[in-house]
Write a protein that holds these residues in place. Structure first.
Motif, PDB file in Angstrom:
ATOM      1  N   PHE A 143     -34.865  -5.706 -45.416  1.00  0.00           N
ATOM      2  CA  PHE A 143     -34.151  -6.972 -45.603  1.00  0.00           C
ATOM      3  C   PHE A 143     -33.542  -7.387 -44.254  1.00  0.00           C
ATOM      4  N   LYS A 144     -33.087  -8.651 -44.173  1.00  0.00           N
ATOM      5  CA  LYS A 144     -32.524  -9.198 -42.941  1.00  0.00           C
ATOM      6  C   LYS A 144     -31.071  -9.588 -43.161  1.00  0.00           C
ATOM      7  N   LYS A 145     -30.297  -9.377 -42.119  1.00  0.00           N
ATOM      8  CA  LYS A 145     -28.912  -9.834 -42.110  1.00  0.00           C
ATOM      9  C   LYS A 145     -28.561 -10.204 -40.680  1.00  0.00           C
ATOM     10  N   SER A 193     -36.888  -0.236 -48.708  1.00  0.00           N
ATOM     11  CA  SER A 193     -36.896  -1.692 -48.794  1.00  0.00           C
ATOM     12  C   SER A 193     -36.424  -2.293 -47.467  1.00  0.00           C
ATOM     13  N   GLU A 239     -28.598  -4.714 -51.726  1.00  0.00           N
ATOM     14  CA  GLU A 239     -28.996  -5.741 -50.757  1.00  0.00           C
ATOM     15  C   GLU A 239     -28.146  -6.992 -50.915  1.00  0.00           C
ATOM     16  N   HIS A 299     -41.007  -3.631 -50.445  1.00  0.00           N
ATOM     17  CA  HIS A 299     -40.494  -2.283 -50.707  1.00  0.00           C
ATOM     18  C   HIS A 299     -41.649  -1.369 -51.114  1.00  0.00           C
ATOM     19  N   GLU A 306     -41.366  -6.555 -44.556  1.00  0.00           N
ATOM     20  CA  GLU A 306     -40.800  -7.060 -45.804  1.00  0.00           C
ATOM     21  C   GLU A 306     -41.274  -6.218 -46.990  1.00  0.00           C
ATOM     22  N   HIS A 350     -31.661  -4.078 -55.422  1.00  0.00           N
ATOM     23  CA  HIS A 350     -31.259  -5.493 -55.464  1.00  0.00           C
ATOM     24  C   HIS A 350     -29.736  -5.619 -55.410  1.00  0.00           C
ATOM     25  N   ASN A 354     -33.379  -7.041 -38.680  1.00  0.00           N
ATOM     26  CA  ASN A 354     -34.197  -6.406 -39.733  1.00  0.00           C
ATOM     27  C   ASN A 354     -33.675  -4.990 -40.004  1.00  0.00           C
TER      28      ASN A 354
END
Length: 418
Positions: free
Chosen positions: A105-107, A103, A50, A80, A78, A47, A111
């Motif tokens: 995640f998107k930025k 895990s 990310e 983990h 999506e 966490h 992806n």
């Protein structure tokens, strides 16, 4: 096996499987807790990374370090997952188990896959330490438990052992012992009360039986004497036929046997009741010589050769009448169960005397020789009480008697204690 040992053995048999099960459950729970702790640490780190990566305006660094990697991921994956992987460590030169969290995640509408590796070596060492401590503590508790149980059992069972000790020392003839004492345990008090009542009843019955035996034996002597006297008068009658004379002779012979049996039983009762209290130093050689003279005619009749070998003189303290009865019965037994032209050997040493005689093989078990009314063969002469009287005298004075049969010789060895 003693009751204390058996109790502790049962505790051990019951507790060991339980301790093994408890150890396995504890190991599983501890390892699960450590695993959950590692997973929580990985989640916090995930966490944090990310959030830092998404908020950062700097270009994304694909390889943050050796234990943390970021790669592009296809699709819209999506969530983990956790996994374990063995990775070879060149410094440690061994495979090390790693716990991995993967895990997604998107930025900027792309992806990515974040993988964080964490070695479980420290957790394994912690687990080993906890398990070792657990085993050490459990082992100490088990040893302490058994040691305390053994000590407590000896203390709690002490009244029982005192009761057993008093029972072993109990003499029914003298009834010489104090009553069983009370203890702090209800069950032992109940046992002691029952034993007090039982020993009193046994002693009372013993005295009644003793009195009955003595009275019956004495009372039987008078009618037997009258019967013998009347038979003697009838035999002298001139009007008797030969058949009647034979019948009276048979009755007279049976009466004599009955009188002898009565005397033998009375003698046994007196010996067992310890009524021969007078004792003196007896020279065994002189006693044997005197008894031998009484049997010279019988020895000559059966042509039995008697050899006496004296290694050293032997003197014992006992009642003189019982000493005569003891060696008379042994010598009479050696003559009675011998064959014509046989041999008798008497060997005398410092602490023992052995009387051996030639004879046929036993027709009864050796253990039955000293049993009342047990005879080697159906003999009109023997009543089967001679060796029973011998054993009773030996028991009275603590003399060890042993029987042996070797090379056609039946041997009775009497060992006198110092």
């Amino acid at each position: 096996m003693k009751l204390i040992s058996k109790t502790l053995l049962f505790y051990l048999l019951i507790s060991m499987p339980l301790l093994v099960i408890a150890g396995l459950l504890s190991y599983h729970l501890i390892s699960q807790e450590i695993k959950d702790g590692v997973d929580e640490a990985l989640l916090r780190e995930k966490h944090h990374l990310e959030s830092a990566i998404i908020k950062s305006n700097e270009p994304l660094n694909i390889n943050l370090n050796e234990l943390t990697t970021i790669t592009t991921a296809p699709g819209n994956l999506e969530g983990h997952t956790f996994s374990n992987k063995l990775i070879y460590d060149s410094l440690e030169q061994e495979n090390i188990d790693y716990r991995i969290i993967s895990s997604y995640f998107k930025k900027e509408n792309k992806n990515y896959k974040l993988e964080i590796h964490r070695p479980t070596m420290e957790e394994e060492e912690l687990l080993e330490g906890l398990v070792s401590s657990f085993i050490l503590i459990v082992s100490f508790l088990v040893l302490a438990f058994f040691a305390l149980s053994w000590l407590l059992s000896k203390t709690l069972w002490k009244p029982f052992y005192l009761t057993v000790e008093k029972l072993n020392a109990y003499d029914i003839k003298n009834h010489s012992f104090t009553n069983f004492e009370k203890s702090g345990t209800k069950e032992f008090n109940s046992l002691n009360e029952s034993l007090n009542k039982m020993t009193e009843k046994i002693h009372s019955d013993f005295l009644q039986q003793k009195e009955f035996t003595e009275n019956a034996s004495h009372e039987m002597q008078t009618p037997l004497a009258v019967i013998k006297a009347n038979i003697g008068l009838l035999i002298q009658s001139p009007n008797l036929t030969e058949q009647e004379m034979g019948q009276l002779a048979a009755i007279d012979d049976t009466t004599k046997k009955l009188a002898s049996l009565n005397k033998a039983l009375l003698l046994l009762a007196k010996i067992e009741n310890n009524q021969f209290k007078e004792a003196e130093i007896i020279d065994i050689e002189k006693t044997i010589r005197k008894i031998k003279e009484n049997f010279e005619d019988l020895l000559d009749t059966k042509e039995i050769k008697l050899n006496t070998q004296i290694t050293s003189p032997l003197s014992v303290k006992m009642n003189s009448a019982l000493a005569d009865i003891l060696f008379t019965n042994l010598l009479q037994n050696a003559i009675r169960h011998n064959f014509k032209g046989g041999e008798i050997k008497i060997e005398l040493s410092t602490q023992s005397i052995t009387i051996s005689n030639t004879g046929e093989n036993l027709k009864v078990k050796p253990d039955d020789l000293f049993t009342r009314f047990k005879k080697n063969e159906a003999s009109n002469e023997s009543m089967g009480l001679g060796l029973a009287i011998v054993q009773s005298i030996c028991v009275l004075y603590g003399i060890e008697i042993q029987y042996d049969f070797k090379s056609r010789f039946h041997s009775f060895a009497l060992n006198f204690k110092n």
